[in-house]
Design a protein around this motif. Structure first.
Motif, short mmCIF file in Angstrom:
data_model
loop_
_atom_site.label_atom_id
_atom_site.label_comp_id
_atom_site.label_asym_id
_atom_site.label_seq_id
_atom_site.Cartn_x
_atom_site.Cartn_y
_atom_site.Cartn_z
N PRO A 49 -31.86 -0.88 27.14
CA PRO A 49 -31.15 -1.03 25.87
C PRO A 49 -30.06 0.04 25.73
CG PRO A 49 -33.52 -0.84 25.50
CD PRO A 49 -33.26 -0.58 26.95
N THR A 50 -29.03 -0.26 24.95
CA THR A 50 -27.96 0.71 24.74
C THR A 50 -27.40 0.56 23.33
OG1 THR A 50 -25.89 1.60 25.62
CG2 THR A 50 -26.13 -0.79 25.65
N THR A 51 -26.84 1.65 22.85
CA THR A 51 -26.22 1.68 21.53
C THR A 51 -24.92 2.48 21.62
OG1 THR A 51 -28.37 1.60 20.43
CG2 THR A 51 -26.53 2.41 19.13
N SER A 52 -23.93 2.02 20.89
CA SER A 52 -22.65 2.72 20.83
C SER A 52 -22.22 2.80 19.38
CB SER A 52 -21.60 1.97 21.66
OG SER A 52 -20.39 2.66 21.63
N LYS A 53 -21.59 3.91 19.01
CA LYS A 53 -21.18 4.12 17.62
C LYS A 53 -19.73 4.55 17.57
CE LYS A 53 -24.15 5.96 14.72
NZ LYS A 53 -24.96 6.89 13.92
N THR A 54 -19.00 4.07 16.56
CA THR A 54 -17.61 4.48 16.33
C THR A 54 -17.31 4.38 14.84
OG1 THR A 54 -15.32 4.21 17.05
CG2 THR A 54 -16.55 2.19 16.63
N THR A 55 -16.18 4.90 14.44
CA THR A 55 -15.74 4.78 13.04
C THR A 55 -14.31 4.24 13.02
OG1 THR A 55 -14.90 7.04 12.98
CG2 THR A 55 -17.16 6.71 12.22
N PHE A 56 -13.97 3.63 11.92
CA PHE A 56 -12.59 3.20 11.68
C PHE A 56 -12.31 3.34 10.19
CE2 PHE A 56 -15.14 -0.62 11.29
CZ PHE A 56 -14.59 -1.31 10.22
N HIS A 57 -11.04 3.40 9.86
CA HIS A 57 -10.64 3.62 8.48
C HIS A 57 -9.93 2.39 7.93
CE1 HIS A 57 -9.76 5.97 4.93
NE2 HIS A 57 -8.54 5.48 4.96
N ILE A 58 -10.39 1.92 6.78
CA ILE A 58 -9.74 0.82 6.06
C ILE A 58 -8.87 1.44 4.99
CG2 ILE A 58 -10.08 -1.20 4.60
CD1 ILE A 58 -11.10 -1.61 7.41
N GLN A 59 -7.59 1.17 5.10
CA GLN A 59 -6.65 1.74 4.14
C GLN A 59 -6.49 0.79 2.97
OE1 GLN A 59 -3.12 3.05 6.00
NE2 GLN A 59 -2.31 3.97 4.17
N GLY A 60 -6.61 1.30 1.78
CA GLY A 60 -6.43 0.50 0.57
C GLY A 60 -4.97 0.43 0.19
N PRO A 61 -4.68 -0.09 -0.99
CA PRO A 61 -3.29 -0.17 -1.44
C PRO A 61 -2.66 1.22 -1.47
CG PRO A 61 -4.74 -1.39 -2.91
CD PRO A 61 -5.62 -0.63 -1.98
N LYS A 62 -1.39 1.27 -1.12
CA LYS A 62 -0.67 2.54 -1.07
C LYS A 62 -0.13 2.91 -2.45
CE LYS A 62 0.85 1.96 3.68
NZ LYS A 62 0.34 3.11 4.34
N GLN A 63 -0.16 4.22 -2.72
CA GLN A 63 0.42 4.74 -3.96
C GLN A 63 1.93 4.54 -3.91
OE1 GLN A 63 -1.35 6.25 -6.59
NE2 GLN A 63 0.61 5.99 -7.61
N THR A 64 2.51 4.11 -5.02
CA THR A 64 3.96 3.94 -5.11
C THR A 64 4.52 4.81 -6.22
OG1 THR A 64 3.80 2.06 -6.63
CG2 THR A 64 3.82 1.56 -4.27
N TYR A 65 5.84 5.05 -6.14
CA TYR A 65 6.49 5.96 -7.09
C TYR A 65 7.83 5.38 -7.52
CZ TYR A 65 3.13 8.96 -4.78
OH TYR A 65 1.97 9.47 -4.24
N ILE A 66 8.13 5.54 -8.78
CA ILE A 66 9.43 5.15 -9.32
C ILE A 66 10.12 6.42 -9.80
CG2 ILE A 66 10.69 3.90 -11.12
CD1 ILE A 66 8.27 1.96 -11.19
N VAL A 67 11.31 6.67 -9.29
CA VAL A 67 12.15 7.76 -9.79
C VAL A 67 13.20 7.10 -10.67
CG1 VAL A 67 13.75 9.60 -9.20
CG2 VAL A 67 11.75 9.17 -7.76
N LEU A 68 13.14 7.32 -11.95
CA LEU A 68 14.08 6.74 -12.90
C LEU A 68 15.11 7.81 -13.24
CD1 LEU A 68 14.86 4.34 -14.67
CD2 LEU A 68 13.19 5.11 -16.34
N ASN A 69 16.37 7.51 -12.94
CA ASN A 69 17.44 8.48 -13.20
C ASN A 69 17.65 8.67 -14.70
OD1 ASN A 69 17.93 8.69 -10.43
ND2 ASN A 69 19.32 6.95 -10.46
N ASN A 70 18.20 9.83 -15.08
CA ASN A 70 18.54 10.05 -16.47
C ASN A 70 19.56 9.02 -16.90
OD1 ASN A 70 16.84 12.24 -16.89
ND2 ASN A 70 18.34 13.68 -16.09
N ILE A 71 19.47 8.60 -18.14
CA ILE A 71 20.36 7.58 -18.68
C ILE A 71 21.30 8.27 -19.67
CG2 ILE A 71 20.49 5.38 -19.90
CD1 ILE A 71 17.43 5.09 -19.09
N LYS A 72 22.60 8.13 -19.44
CA LYS A 72 23.59 8.78 -20.30
C LYS A 72 23.62 8.12 -21.67
CE LYS A 72 26.69 10.23 -16.63
NZ LYS A 72 28.05 10.13 -16.09
N ASP A 73 23.83 8.95 -22.70
CA ASP A 73 24.03 8.43 -24.05
C ASP A 73 25.35 7.66 -24.09
OD1 ASP A 73 21.70 9.73 -24.71
OD2 ASP A 73 22.68 11.36 -25.78
#
Length: 168
Positions: A49-73
């Motif tokens: 008999p034999t056994t082997s073990k490993t790991t892997f990573h499941i990536q979830g949704p990525k963080q996103t960013y909005i940079v909103l520019n200053n709005i002139k009066d």
């Protein structure tokens, strides 16, 4: 052909090797994170008999960013330029993505270009402070994001001119 037991974080699955000794095990992850896989073979009269073990990573949704520019009066009836940049990871632009732009409770939309930039020209109608919220609702790949700014619209009132006409 041999039967294998696959264990992924406590859930057991079974696979059968092909004639060449390879196998395919399919696992559908329901949550992101690191998963541990253990594959076991019970052995036979010829092989132990034999056994082997490993790991892997499941990536979830990525963080996103909005940079909103200053709005002139601006003055009333002029255009306010709503612009910004939408990205994820370390400054990777989200291309051709529809952004929701809420101005004083009314929704408008703008699409990012191939560099992640968006612009919307808003014709002002409300004197005083105007609130702008730009948002992205998110998907299975990208998390939602929101950014808010305000700008002022100055009322440009009517001017009356009186001309005194004498001796007409």
């Amino acid at each position: 052909r041999s039967h294998l037991k696959l264990d992924v974080d406590g859930d057991s699955y079974y696979a059968e090797t092909h004639d060449d000794g390879f196998y395919i095990g399919e696992y559908i992850a329901e949550t992101p994170g690191t998963k541990t896989v253990t594959v076991s073979w019970a052995g036979n009269t010829k092989y132990a008999p034999t056994t082997s073990k490993t790991t892997f990573h499941i990536q979830g949704p990525k963080q996103t960013y909005i940079v909103l520019n200053n709005i002139k009066d601006v003055n009333s009836s002029e255009y306010a330029i709503i612009s910004g940049y939408y990205y994820y990871d370390q400054n990777k632009p989200l291309k051709q993505t529809t952004m929701a732009i809420n101005i004083n409770g009314t929704n408008y939309y703008a699409k990012t270009n191939n560099n992640g930039y968006f612009t919307y020209n808003y014709k002002t109608t409300n004197p005083g402070t105007n609130k702008v919220t730009v948002s992205y609702a998110g998907t299975d790949k990208f998390l939602p994001a929101t950014a808010t700014k305000t700008f002022n619209v100055k009322y440009r009132g009517l001017f009356y001119t009186y001309i005194k006409l004498n001796n007409i």
